[in-house]
Design a protein around this motif. Structure first.
Motif, PDB file in Angstrom:
ATOM      1  N   ALA A   1       7.145  -0.900   4.944  1.00  0.00           N
ATOM      2  CA  ALA A   1       6.042  -0.953   3.989  1.00  0.00           C
ATOM      3  C   ALA A   1       4.776  -1.404   4.697  1.00  0.00           C
ATOM      4  O   ALA A   1       4.807  -2.318   5.524  1.00  0.00           O
ATOM      5  CB  ALA A   1       6.366  -1.928   2.864  1.00  0.00           C
ATOM      6  N   VAL A   2       3.671  -0.744   4.375  1.00  0.00           N
ATOM      7  CA  VAL A   2       2.350  -1.198   4.814  1.00  0.00           C
ATOM      8  C   VAL A   2       1.790  -2.030   3.679  1.00  0.00           C
ATOM      9  O   VAL A   2       1.727  -1.586   2.530  1.00  0.00           O
ATOM     10  CB  VAL A   2       1.401  -0.017   5.108  1.00  0.00           C
ATOM     11  N   LEU A   3       1.398  -3.248   3.991  1.00  0.00           N
ATOM     12  CA  LEU A   3       0.824  -4.141   2.990  1.00  0.00           C
ATOM     13  C   LEU A   3      -0.683  -3.926   2.902  1.00  0.00           C
ATOM     14  O   LEU A   3      -1.292  -3.383   3.828  1.00  0.00           O
ATOM     15  CB  LEU A   3       1.131  -5.592   3.355  1.00  0.00           C
ATOM     16  N   THR A   4      -1.284  -4.336   1.817  1.00  0.00           N
ATOM     17  CA  THR A   4      -2.735  -4.167   1.671  1.00  0.00           C
ATOM     18  C   THR A   4      -3.502  -4.942   2.737  1.00  0.00           C
ATOM     19  O   THR A   4      -4.636  -4.615   3.047  1.00  0.00           O
ATOM     20  CB  THR A   4      -3.193  -4.594   0.257  1.00  0.00           C
ATOM     21  N   SER A   5      -2.866  -5.936   3.337  1.00  0.00           N
ATOM     22  CA  SER A   5      -3.489  -6.700   4.424  1.00  0.00           C
ATOM     23  C   SER A   5      -3.498  -5.934   5.740  1.00  0.00           C
ATOM     24  O   SER A   5      -4.155  -6.341   6.692  1.00  0.00           O
ATOM     25  CB  SER A   5      -2.733  -8.021   4.632  1.00  0.00           C
ATOM     26  N   GLY A   6      -2.725  -4.826   5.806  1.00  0.00           N
ATOM     27  CA  GLY A   6      -2.605  -4.070   7.049  1.00  0.00           C
ATOM     28  C   GLY A   6      -1.385  -4.446   7.854  1.00  0.00           C
ATOM     29  O   GLY A   6      -1.079  -3.813   8.852  1.00  0.00           O
TER      30      GLY A   6
ATOM     31  N   ARG B   1       0.833  -1.207   0.000  1.00  0.00           N
ATOM     32  CA  ARG B   1       0.000   0.000   0.000  1.00  0.00           C
ATOM     33  C   ARG B   1       0.865   1.253   0.000  1.00  0.00           C
ATOM     34  O   ARG B   1       0.607   2.189  -0.734  1.00  0.00           O
ATOM     35  CB  ARG B   1      -0.912   0.000   1.223  1.00  0.00           C
ATOM     36  N   SER B   2       1.903   1.268   0.857  1.00  0.00           N
ATOM     37  CA  SER B   2       2.772   2.446   0.930  1.00  0.00           C
ATOM     38  C   SER B   2       4.106   2.057   1.547  1.00  0.00           C
ATOM     39  O   SER B   2       4.218   1.039   2.209  1.00  0.00           O
ATOM     40  CB  SER B   2       2.121   3.553   1.761  1.00  0.00           C
ATOM     41  N   ILE B   3       5.110   2.894   1.284  1.00  0.00           N
ATOM     42  CA  ILE B   3       6.449   2.691   1.831  1.00  0.00           C
ATOM     43  C   ILE B   3       6.940   4.006   2.426  1.00  0.00           C
ATOM     44  O   ILE B   3       6.729   5.066   1.839  1.00  0.00           O
ATOM     45  CB  ILE B   3       7.437   2.210   0.753  1.00  0.00           C
TER      46      ILE B   3
END
Length: 68
Positions: free
Chosen positions: A22-27, A11-13
């Motif tokens: 990094a934030v993954l799409t899973s949270g 999702r973002s770094i």
């Protein structure tokens, strides 16, 4: 540039001097780089060249963003 261990679902770094997260799409959150002060959040002070999972507090759920 690709990061080994982060093939998809990012999702973002956020990056700082020596480490990144990094934030993954899973949270979930994964971090890599220098870790001399435990800044990667994996419970160690071991530098990591590949992303490792951040130990999330019990009941925290998931992350929406990170800042280094």
């Amino acid at each position: 540039m690709d990061v080994a261990g982060l093939a998809s679902g990012v999702r973002s770094i956020a990056a700082d001097d020596g480490h990144s997260c990094a934030v993954l799409t899973s949270g979930a959150v994964k971090c890599w780089g220098r870790n001399d002060n435990g800044q990667l959040g994996d419970g160690t002070q071991t530098p990591r060249s590949k992303p490792v999972a951040v130990a999330m507090p019990v009941g925290f759920g998931s992350a929406a963003a990170v800042s280094t």
